[in-house]
Design an enzyme around this catalytic site. Structure first.
Site, PDB file in Angstrom:
ATOM      1  N   SER A   1     -66.600   7.818  72.467  1.00  0.00           N
ATOM      2  CA  SER A   1     -65.746   8.848  73.049  1.00  0.00           C
ATOM      3  C   SER A   1     -66.578   9.716  74.013  1.00  0.00           C
ATOM      4  CB  SER A   1     -65.095   9.672  71.936  1.00  0.00           C
ATOM      5  OG  SER A   1     -64.051  10.462  72.438  1.00  0.00           O
TER       6      SER A   1
ATOM      7  N   ASP B   1     -56.330   3.083  75.286  1.00  0.00           N
ATOM      8  CA  ASP B   1     -57.101   4.079  74.551  1.00  0.00           C
ATOM      9  C   ASP B   1     -56.246   5.304  74.242  1.00  0.00           C
ATOM     10  OD1 ASP B   1     -59.020   6.558  74.464  1.00  0.00           O
ATOM     11  OD2 ASP B   1     -60.263   4.813  74.048  1.00  0.00           O
TER      12      ASP B   1
ATOM     13  N   HIS C   1     -58.922   4.187  69.360  1.00  0.00           N
ATOM     14  CA  HIS C   1     -59.972   4.996  69.992  1.00  0.00           C
ATOM     15  C   HIS C   1     -61.223   4.931  69.120  1.00  0.00           C
ATOM     16  CE1 HIS C   1     -61.734   7.987  72.597  1.00  0.00           C
ATOM     17  NE2 HIS C   1     -61.950   8.817  71.590  1.00  0.00           N
TER      18      HIS C   1
END
Length: 492
Positions: free
Chosen positions: A230, A337, A386
């Site tokens: 991330s 995502d 994610h």
């Protein structure tokens, strides 16, 4: 019995050629294993480990396997640290490099003294870009802005796991987890001031961690893999060249530096529904980064800065930053995502989606494919998710029959010992991207659950739940609805 086991172990160690010959002839008996020694999936090779080959042993198999495990641990120092598998917290010696609130920054370390490989992982967790939303973040997510309540140890999962069953290729590396407490996508270089109320020192934290690790054994390493998920994945793209330059400047040219960016390849596309830039979630990525880079005194790689002078915010978006990098980077990115959809204001609330939202999601997948097509080392499943590399299920996801750990191993084998690139072995792919067009059309995607009932959903149920019109889509594709449903169920 103990004498017999010792004799068998001695024979196993003294006769590797004899046993290998039997294996090649197909004559090796397959031992029944009550507690099996971990084997890598997808044919992955576990480097720097102690190979043992033995025939089936009648009698107390559990005892025999325990003896083998103890022997391997005594002969191979990386495995001998069986009681020391958690990473332990260390605060930086340079106390001027801090978290947002001025508390000491630090890292978690699990040493593996027999290994010449180091994995340094940058944690993710969004960011804040103004006094107001940083204050809100401090109230609700203080762990990401302060080290006050960090635990003394941390257990690694996924690619940080010390267990070969969960992490077949990197389990015995030196593991470093760097907590995210700078809220600046690992780019800031600003001490705490009265005006901002916070320090933003992400880039300096990385520099100090690398500097301290040199005294822990990194100075004699062969490879440093800078990984992150991330915001940490974007941090890898922003920092990997700088880490390579730092080691080179300090004279450690023997250490190869590579990057592994997970779920950090964001797009600066137009939002599905434009909103005011009031908080991190609703603000368009471009505007949030524009504001953030000023607030954090953000640092970007020099080559990218020169390419986008005056508009350095461009360097936070992978497809614009990646072409300027000189260090090898492996990109892992879900084609759908969840964090990208969130900042694009496509919110999956459990209600059937509007047709415009559905088209937007499909277009997002197409745009990501387009930006990734020239990245030589990448893994892009058509899933709605994610982050993945630190998930316990990371070995289960496949693209075109190849798992992510296997693809990373193939990538590792595409380098010479001196770090120069070479072609990966035949049948060992490193460029893997799904071509199917819908979220979760890959049958190995992570499990989807109805957020209200908690029930698992298969792909067809999920698409129906999202408002997918089977009749209409089948008509557009020129096929019968039943055939389309069958293809979706099989992941075709």
């Amino acid at each position: 019995m103990t004498h017999v086991i010792r004799s068998l172990l001695l024979l196993a160690l003294l006769q590797p050629a004899h046993l290998e010959a039997r294996r090649l002839r197909g004559g090796r008996a397959q031992p029944r294993r009550a507690q099996p020694l971990p084997q890598p999936r997808d044919g992955a090779e576990v480097t720097e480990s102690f190979p043992l080959d033995f025939t089936a042993v009648e009698g107390n198999v559990d005892s025999f396997m325990a003896q083998v495990k103890n022997l391997a641990q005594s002969l191979y120092p990386c495995s001998a640290q069986k009681l020391d598998q958690d990473m332990k917290l260390r605060f930086l010696g340079n106390v001027s490099v801090t978290c947002n609130d001025g508390t000491p920054a630090g890292y978690y370390l699990r040493e593996s003294k027999g290994s010449k490989r180091w994995l340094v992982f940058l944690e993710g967790g969004w960011y804040c870009f103004s006094k107001e939303n940083c204050d809100s973040r401090y109230e609700t997510m203080r762990r990401l802005m302060s080290s006050t309540k960090w635990p003394q140890t941390k257990t690694g999962t996924g690619i940080l796991s010390p267990q070969p069953e969960e992490n077949p290729h990197w389990w015995n590396a030196n593991m470093v987890f760097v907590p995210y407490c700078s809220s600046d996508v690992w780019s800031g270089a600003s001490p705490k001031t009265d005006q901002s109320g916070y320090a933003f020192m992400g880039s300096l934290i990385i520099r100090e961690v690398v500097k301290e690790l040199l005294a822990q054994g990194l100075d004699t390493a062969k490879l440093l893999l800078l990984a992150g998920s991330s915001a940490g994945g974007t941090g890898v793209l922003l920092s990997v060249d700088r880490v390579a330059e730092q080691l080179e400047e300090l004279g450690h040219t023997n250490v190869q530096v590579r990057g592994l960016s997970d779920s950090g390849w964001f797009l600066d596309n137009k939002q599905y529904r434009c909103t005011d830039c009031s908080d991190t979630i609703s603000c368009a990525p471009t505007e949030a980064i524009r504001r953030g880079i000023r607030y954090w005194n953000g640092v970007v790689p020099e080559r990218c800065r020169e390419a986008h002078e005056g508009e350095e915010w461009n360097c936070f978006f992978g497809y614009k930053l990646y072409p300027t990098l000189t260090s090898p980077v492996f990109v892992v990115q879900w084609l759908f995502d969840e964090a990208q959809l969130t900042v694009d204001n496509v919110h999956l609330t459990g209600q059937p989606m509007q047709e415009g939202q559905w088209r937007y999601i499909q277009n997002l997948g197409n745009e990501l494919r387009s930006t990734l097509k020239d990245v030589p080392a990448m893994f892009a499943p058509a899933c709605l998710s994610h982050e993945v590399i630190t998930r316990s299920y990371w070995m289960d996801i496949q693209v075109k029959g190849t798992s992510l750990p296997r693809a990373l191993q193939c990538w590792d084998r595409s380098f010479h010992d001196d770090g120069r690139s070479k072609s990966p072995p035949k049948g060992c792919p490193v460029h893997l991207m799904d071509s199917c067009p819908w979220p979760h059309c890959n049958p190995t995607c992570p499990t989807i659950r109805d957020q209200y009932t908690g029930q698992e959903m298969n792909v067809v149920q999920f698409l129906m739940h999202m408002g997918f019109d089977v009749q209409k889509m089948a008509q557009q594709q020129g096929m019968e609805p039943g055939k389309l449903l069958g293809m979706l169920s099989s992941g075709s």
